[in-house]
Design an enzyme around this catalytic site. Sequence first.
Site, PDB file in Angstrom:
ATOM      1  N   PRO A  16      -6.079 -18.668 -17.891  1.00  0.00           N
ATOM      2  CA  PRO A  16      -7.467 -18.860 -18.323  1.00  0.00           C
ATOM      3  C   PRO A  16      -8.166 -17.516 -18.453  1.00  0.00           C
ATOM      4  O   PRO A  16      -8.080 -16.679 -17.549  1.00  0.00           O
ATOM      5  CB  PRO A  16      -8.086 -19.675 -17.175  1.00  0.00           C
ATOM      6  CG  PRO A  16      -7.208 -19.428 -15.991  1.00  0.00           C
ATOM      7  CD  PRO A  16      -5.844 -19.137 -16.524  1.00  0.00           C
ATOM      8  N   MET A  17      -8.818 -17.275 -19.579  1.00  0.00           N
ATOM      9  CA  MET A  17      -9.600 -16.042 -19.755  1.00  0.00           C
ATOM     10  C   MET A  17     -10.943 -16.415 -20.363  1.00  0.00           C
ATOM     11  O   MET A  17     -11.015 -16.815 -21.523  1.00  0.00           O
ATOM     12  CB  MET A  17      -8.855 -15.041 -20.648  1.00  0.00           C
ATOM     13  CG  MET A  17      -7.606 -14.457 -20.011  1.00  0.00           C
ATOM     14  SD  MET A  17      -6.790 -13.256 -21.077  1.00  0.00           S
ATOM     15  CE  MET A  17      -6.047 -14.309 -22.315  1.00  0.00           C
ATOM     16  N   CYS A 100     -10.778 -15.224  -9.902  1.00  0.00           N
ATOM     17  CA  CYS A 100     -11.528 -14.340 -10.796  1.00  0.00           C
ATOM     18  C   CYS A 100     -12.389 -13.379  -9.984  1.00  0.00           C
ATOM     19  O   CYS A 100     -13.160 -13.809  -9.123  1.00  0.00           O
ATOM     20  CB  CYS A 100     -12.399 -15.184 -11.708  1.00  0.00           C
ATOM     21  SG  CYS A 100     -13.207 -14.201 -12.955  1.00  0.00           S
ATOM     22  N   GLY A 201       0.454 -11.986 -13.925  1.00  0.00           N
ATOM     23  CA  GLY A 201       0.017 -10.593 -13.816  1.00  0.00           C
ATOM     24  C   GLY A 201       0.952  -9.636 -14.524  1.00  0.00           C
ATOM     25  O   GLY A 201       2.125  -9.496 -14.157  1.00  0.00           O
ATOM     26  N   ASP A 202       0.444  -9.006 -15.598  1.00  0.00           N
ATOM     27  CA  ASP A 202       1.154  -7.921 -16.298  1.00  0.00           C
ATOM     28  C   ASP A 202       2.464  -8.332 -16.959  1.00  0.00           C
ATOM     29  O   ASP A 202       3.324  -7.481 -17.168  1.00  0.00           O
ATOM     30  CB  ASP A 202       1.434  -6.758 -15.321  1.00  0.00           C
ATOM     31  CG  ASP A 202       0.160  -6.102 -14.825  1.00  0.00           C
ATOM     32  OD1 ASP A 202      -0.915  -6.437 -15.343  1.00  0.00           O
ATOM     33  OD2 ASP A 202       0.251  -5.262 -13.915  1.00  0.00           O
TER      34      ASP A 202
HETATM   35  C1  LIG Z   1     -11.278 -11.305 -20.091  1.00  0.00           C
HETATM   36  C2  LIG Z   1     -10.660 -12.040 -18.949  1.00  0.00           C
HETATM   37  C3  LIG Z   1     -11.223 -13.222 -18.502  1.00  0.00           C
HETATM   38  C4  LIG Z   1     -10.661 -13.926 -17.432  1.00  0.00           C
HETATM   39  N1  LIG Z   1     -11.212 -15.110 -17.050  1.00  0.00           N
HETATM   40  C5  LIG Z   1     -10.630 -15.840 -16.060  1.00  0.00           C
HETATM   41  C6  LIG Z   1     -11.107 -17.130 -15.725  1.00  0.00           C
HETATM   42  O1  LIG Z   1     -12.061 -17.648 -16.330  1.00  0.00           O
HETATM   43  N2  LIG Z   1     -10.495 -17.781 -14.706  1.00  0.00           N
HETATM   44  C7  LIG Z   1      -9.432 -17.240 -14.023  1.00  0.00           C
HETATM   45  O2  LIG Z   1      -8.906 -17.881 -13.110  1.00  0.00           O
HETATM   46  N3  LIG Z   1      -8.936 -16.026 -14.347  1.00  0.00           N
HETATM   47  C8  LIG Z   1      -9.511 -15.333 -15.350  1.00  0.00           C
HETATM   48  N4  LIG Z   1      -8.966 -14.142 -15.721  1.00  0.00           N
HETATM   49  C9  LIG Z   1      -7.722 -13.664 -15.070  1.00  0.00           C
HETATM   50  C10 LIG Z   1      -6.479 -14.110 -15.870  1.00  0.00           C
HETATM   51  O3  LIG Z   1      -6.320 -15.510 -15.841  1.00  0.00           O
HETATM   52  C11 LIG Z   1      -5.195 -13.483 -15.294  1.00  0.00           C
HETATM   53  O4  LIG Z   1      -5.065 -13.868 -13.970  1.00  0.00           O
HETATM   54  C12 LIG Z   1      -5.207 -11.961 -15.361  1.00  0.00           C
HETATM   55  O5  LIG Z   1      -5.661 -11.497 -16.625  1.00  0.00           O
HETATM   56  C13 LIG Z   1      -3.808 -11.378 -15.085  1.00  0.00           C
HETATM   57  O6  LIG Z   1      -2.869 -11.863 -16.008  1.00  0.00           O
HETATM   58  P1  LIG Z   1      -2.383 -10.970 -17.280  1.00  0.00           P
HETATM   59  O7  LIG Z   1      -1.900  -9.659 -16.749  1.00  0.00           O
HETATM   60  O8  LIG Z   1      -1.297 -11.780 -17.920  1.00  0.00           O
HETATM   61  O9  LIG Z   1      -3.588 -10.777 -18.166  1.00  0.00           O
HETATM   62  C14 LIG Z   1      -9.506 -13.412 -16.775  1.00  0.00           C
HETATM   63  C15 LIG Z   1      -8.932 -12.221 -17.249  1.00  0.00           C
HETATM   64  C16 LIG Z   1      -9.481 -11.549 -18.317  1.00  0.00           C
HETATM   65  C17 LIG Z   1      -8.816 -10.280 -18.813  1.00  0.00           C
END
Ligand SMILES: Cc1cc2nc3c(=O)[nH]c(=O)nc-3n(C[C@H](O)[C@H](O)[C@H](O)COP(=O)(O)O)c2cc1C
Length: 322
Positions: A16-17, A100, A201-202
């Site tokens: 979720p982002m 978050c 993560g990453d």
């Molecule tokens: C712009 C942005 C918004 C995010 N919003 C949420 C969110 O609404 N809820 C949540 O649990 N995590 C949120 N995250 C965290 C991501 O779900 C994820 O845990 C984090 O980006 C690490 O994963 P990745 O390295 O694949 O990006 C957000 C991350 C980003 C970059």
Amino acid sequence: MKIGAYALPNAVFVAPMAGITDRPFRRIARRFGAALAVSEMVSSRPELRESRKTRLRLDHAGEAGPVSVQIAGSDPQMLADAARFNVDLGADIIDINMGCPAKKVCNVAAGSALLQNEALVASIVASVVAAVDVPVTVKIRTGPSPERRNAVRIARLVESAGAQMLAIHGRTRACMFEGRAEYDTIAEVKARIAIPVIANGDISTPEEARRVLELTGADGVMIGRAAQGRPWLFREIVHYLACGERLAPPSARERGAVLVEHLDGLYDLYGDEQGARVARKHIGWAVRELPGGEGLRSAVNAIGAARGQRAAVNDYFERLAA
Ligand SMILES: Cc1cc2nc3c(=O)[nH]c(=O)nc-3n(C[C@H](O)[C@H](O)[C@H](O)COP(=O)(O)O)c2cc1C
């Protein structure tokens, strides 16, 4: 892999982002094979339910199930009410945000700030589980700070309280997005609980997805930022995990068609004006490594209207394909 009664076709999830994984993004990611795409978080505060932002986040029209809706907050009763409200609106799964680090969430001690209050974590999960008859899942970080990595204790509490899946981002709250995610804590959690654990993560390539699965023993992976501008990453990861081979990258024509489909979804959801504004970042991500991509990015930043933006993107990809 199963979440409650839902059997998923694979174990590759969209993270979720907020501001990014809206309905158009989720729809495309699902089409490229992501098994589940958790929605952007919605606040548990009832007074925010009528805001345009929340209304748009709650719109799941045409979305393939199961629909997983993430709720954020810190009050067990309010979160239980929010869970019920979202199930009534079509949520098949409720996900609780304990991961978050954003100020807006943490100012009310929600999101990853909850990790420092283990009793509250247990109470929130129990209260939400009791409120709805759909599966409840939880997303956490590894702890409040590197000195206090309490993910194993949190995971046990979450499992005992009735959650049916746990996603873990391999950073602590204090780490924000700095440094590299670590997977040892995720492996430890996976070894200690029985519900499915999803590593996050990453992860940005199919090979990394496999490596993280091997390192952690997790049941699945969750991908966020690496899918920005390249939703076919889900297809590549799903294929690689199943067959051990890399798919060819998408052609310029396919990239263009996917981006235009995304833009049309954004204009449809947000309206032309806001849709064109929201689209700019997605266009930037989609063309960041392509020849002349920087030129297109600057050009669309100067275009306010959806129609002009769409035409500029179409022209760019037609030239690229030729
Ligand atoms: C712009 C942005 C918004 C995010 N919003 C949420 C969110 O609404 N809820 C949540 O649990 N995590 C949120 N995250 C965290 C991501 O779900 C994820 O845990 C984090 O980006 C690490 O994963 P990745 O390295 O694949 O990006 C957000 C991350 C980003 C970059």
